[in-house]
Enzyme design. Structure first.
Site, mmCIF file in Angstrom:
data_model
loop_
_atom_site.group_PDB
_atom_site.id
_atom_site.type_symbol
_atom_site.label_atom_id
_atom_site.label_comp_id
_atom_site.label_asym_id
_atom_site.label_seq_id
_atom_site.Cartn_x
_atom_site.Cartn_y
_atom_site.Cartn_z
ATOM 1 N N LYS A 104 0.871 -1.174 0.000
ATOM 2 C CA LYS A 104 0.000 0.000 0.000
ATOM 3 C C LYS A 104 0.912 1.228 0.000
ATOM 4 C CE LYS A 104 -4.002 -2.171 2.058
ATOM 5 N NZ LYS A 104 -5.070 -2.064 3.067
ATOM 6 N N TYR A 105 0.876 1.954 -1.098
ATOM 7 C CA TYR A 105 1.732 3.133 -1.282
ATOM 8 C C TYR A 105 0.983 4.404 -0.903
ATOM 9 C CZ TYR A 105 5.172 0.372 -3.829
ATOM 10 O OH TYR A 105 6.134 -0.538 -4.170
ATOM 11 N N PHE A 106 1.775 5.421 -0.589
ATOM 12 C CA PHE A 106 1.244 6.741 -0.267
ATOM 13 C C PHE A 106 2.009 7.788 -1.046
ATOM 14 C CE2 PHE A 106 0.281 4.063 3.269
ATOM 15 C CZ PHE A 106 -0.976 4.449 3.670
ATOM 16 N N LEU A 154 6.871 5.677 -0.422
ATOM 17 C CA LEU A 154 6.522 5.379 0.954
ATOM 18 C C LEU A 154 5.446 4.299 0.890
ATOM 19 C CD1 LEU A 154 6.687 6.010 4.008
ATOM 20 C CD2 LEU A 154 4.841 7.672 3.645
ATOM 21 N N VAL A 196 -2.499 5.339 -2.497
ATOM 22 C CA VAL A 196 -2.511 4.953 -3.913
ATOM 23 C C VAL A 196 -2.984 3.505 -3.954
ATOM 24 C CG1 VAL A 196 -1.043 4.683 -5.959
ATOM 25 C CG2 VAL A 196 -0.564 6.508 -4.322
#
Length: 187
Positions: free
Chosen positions: A38-40, A54, A110
């Site tokens: 899980k990207y940010f 991240l 994202v």
């Protein structure tokens, strides 16, 4: 730590022959994992533009059913050939509370990236066969070094291994799976 890494698409490659060659070179299967990343995106900058990442990764060992969760920051790529970058990683106990903390702080989530990764090791080298949802099949070769003075030598070692697997450096892929998925799905 610096993760020296190269990646190639396995499209038009014979994965079984590559695996046979790896085994003949002394690589042994270590584990098979399902990884959900899980990207940010940043609060004050767009990580897609600054070439940073991240993420929170949930990793499940499919052989033992044991799981781990990591928060990882990846700095920008350090050269024009590979995916080498500084990486700072911390193991945490749960994904959801950290996800909520990042959201509350203003980081923008994202869409997640999911892959099944079959990992082979020899000494300090790791080779992964990745099947990435909506992206395809890739081979990653990596070595972790503790300082920048060892980066070039490690990269040369990875490129030599790639050559011994009869895979052309023309197939090197610098984009992350997130970038590749965005290209394939418009996300």
């Amino acid at each position: 730590m610096i993760e020296v890494e190269i990646k190639v698409s396995l499209m038009d490659e014979d994965s079984e022959k590559i695996l046979e060659k790896l085994k003949s070179l002394g690589f042994e299967k270590n584990e098979t994992k399902e990884q959900i990343d899980k990207y940010f995106n940043g609060i004050d900058r767009d990580f897609q533009i600054t070439d940073e990442a991240l993420r929170i990764r949930k990793s499940l060992n499919l052989d033992t059913n044991e799981g781990t969760v990591y928060v990882t920051y990846k700095g920008k790529k350090l050269d024009n050939i590979s995916k080498t970058r500084e990486e700072i990683e911390l193991e945490i106990s749960e994904m959801d509370p950290m996800y909520k903390i990042f959201e509350k702080l203003g980081f923008k989530p994202v869409d997640p990236v999911r892959k099944v990764r079959e990992i082979y090791r020899k000494d300090d080298l790791e080779v992964s066969f990745d099947n990435v949802d909506y992206v395809g099949n890739y081979l990653e070769i990596e070595k972790v070094v503790d300082d920048d003075s060892k980066r070039e030598q490690a990269l040369e070692e990875l490129l030599n291994l790639l050559k011994s697997l009869n895979i052309s450096t023309d197939k090197l892929e610098k984009r992350s799976y997130l970038e590749l998925r965005r290209g394939n799905c418009g996300k």
